[in-house]
Design an enzyme around this catalytic site. Structure first.
Site, mmCIF file in Angstrom:
data_model
loop_
_atom_site.group_PDB
_atom_site.id
_atom_site.type_symbol
_atom_site.label_atom_id
_atom_site.label_comp_id
_atom_site.label_asym_id
_atom_site.label_seq_id
_atom_site.Cartn_x
_atom_site.Cartn_y
_atom_site.Cartn_z
ATOM 1 N N GLY A 1 0.908 -1.243 -0.022
ATOM 2 C CA GLY A 1 -0.081 0.102 -0.052
ATOM 3 C C GLY A 1 0.836 1.280 0.129
ATOM 4 N N GLU B 1 3.671 4.052 6.128
ATOM 5 C CA GLU B 1 2.507 3.211 5.906
ATOM 6 C C GLU B 1 1.508 4.143 5.077
ATOM 7 O OE1 GLU B 1 1.006 0.502 5.436
ATOM 8 O OE2 GLU B 1 0.520 -0.205 7.113
ATOM 9 N N ASP B 2 0.526 3.530 4.197
ATOM 10 C CA ASP B 2 -0.493 3.999 3.780
ATOM 11 C C ASP B 2 -1.642 4.625 4.810
ATOM 12 O OD1 ASP B 2 -1.328 1.585 4.062
ATOM 13 O OD2 ASP B 2 -2.152 1.155 2.040
ATOM 14 N N ASP C 1 -5.143 1.501 10.738
ATOM 15 C CA ASP C 1 -6.553 1.185 10.969
ATOM 16 C C ASP C 1 -6.658 0.658 12.465
ATOM 17 O OD1 ASP C 1 -9.317 0.402 10.637
ATOM 18 O OD2 ASP C 1 -8.782 -1.188 9.496
ATOM 19 N N LYS D 1 -6.909 6.213 10.601
ATOM 20 C CA LYS D 1 -8.322 5.877 10.725
ATOM 21 C C LYS D 1 -8.732 5.714 12.095
ATOM 22 C CE LYS D 1 -10.187 2.478 8.445
ATOM 23 N NZ LYS D 1 -10.597 1.780 7.096
ATOM 24 N N PHE E 1 -13.836 2.470 4.223
ATOM 25 C CA PHE E 1 -13.059 1.637 3.464
ATOM 26 C C PHE E 1 -12.402 2.690 2.288
ATOM 27 C CE2 PHE E 1 -10.624 -1.338 1.306
ATOM 28 C CZ PHE E 1 -9.887 -2.024 2.408
ATOM 29 N N LEU E 2 -11.109 3.043 2.164
ATOM 30 C CA LEU E 2 -10.620 3.989 1.238
ATOM 31 C C LEU E 2 -9.806 3.227 0.404
ATOM 32 C CD1 LEU E 2 -9.601 6.966 3.525
ATOM 33 C CD2 LEU E 2 -11.954 6.321 2.691
ATOM 34 N N ASP F 1 -5.690 -0.269 -1.666
ATOM 35 C CA ASP F 1 -6.404 -1.119 -2.493
ATOM 36 C C ASP F 1 -7.751 -1.725 -1.923
ATOM 37 O OD1 ASP F 1 -4.954 -2.870 -0.680
ATOM 38 O OD2 ASP F 1 -5.485 -4.384 -1.982
ATOM 39 N N ARG G 1 -5.398 0.629 -6.964
ATOM 40 C CA ARG G 1 -4.086 1.293 -6.336
ATOM 41 C C ARG G 1 -3.920 2.504 -7.281
ATOM 42 N NH1 ARG G 1 -2.143 -1.755 -2.282
ATOM 43 N NH2 ARG G 1 -1.989 -4.298 -2.547
#
Ligand code: IMP
Ligand code: MG
Length: 173
Positions: A41, A96-97, A100, A129, A150-151, A157, A163
């Site tokens: 990600g 990190e992307d 969560d 998030k 959820f993004l 992805d 992506r």
């Protein structure tokens, strides 16, 4: 699943990444940080971020598995690609992307601290998030705070799709 709406426009992302880069340049002045991207990600965010940093950075990657094709963390982490640079005495910045539950980042912070004898380990995520945070993990640099959803896009992805979208979007439930 289908795209619902755009949450973060490409220009907004670009501006935020640029200011994160300036902040990092200031905070790491005189250092040569090793920027470690968490695959898959983070690859697009990392590519833009390191070019916004005016320092002699080194780049490496790590891959962990925890998600499979689901949209919720399984809670158990497996290391599937180790970093390859010698990290002893280095200043590590984990990239990190999206954070969560926090499980992945907390596990990685501990892994680098205990297994690689670095000088420092800091964490950077494009998106923080809060909705499902289960583990208390300290984020040193955050691009955007998001409550829920959820993004996808800009590296994020859903089952390996979306992506390459330039904007960050929400998916229909
Ligand atoms: P955590 O361990 O629950 O914090 O999960 C973090 C990982 O889950 C991230 O590296 C992402 O790969 C994935 N993830 C969590 N939320 C999202 C999302 O909204 N879109 C895409 N991937 C997500
Ligand atoms: Mg990830």
């Amino acid at each position: 699943m289908k795209i619902k709406e755009t949450l973060l426009q490409r220009q907004e992302i670009e501006e935020r990444v640029s200011s994160l880069g300036q902040q990092l340049t200031k905070d790491y002045t005189g250092k040569k940080p090793v920027v470690i991207g968490i695959l898959n990600g983070a690859f697009i965010f990392l590519a833009d971020l390191v070019r916004a940093v005016d320092l002699p950075v080194e780049v490496d990657f790590i891959r962990v598995a925890s998600y499979g094709e689901a949209t919720e963390s399984s809670g158990s982490i497996t290391l599937t690609k180790e970093p390859e640079l010698d990290l002893a005495g280095k200043d590590i910045l984990l990239v990190e992307d999206i954070v969560d539950s926090g499980t992945t980042m907390a596990w990685l912070h501990k892994y680098f601290t205990t297994q690689h004898k670095p000088n420092s380990v800091k964490t950077c995520t494009l998106i923080d998030k809060n909705e499902r945070r289960a583990v208390d993990v300290q984020m040193d640099y955050v691009g955007f705070q998001i409550e829920e959803g959820f993004l996808v896009g800009y590296g994020l992805d859903c089952a390996q799709q979306y992506r390459t979208l330039p904007d960050i979007c929400t998916l229909e439930e």
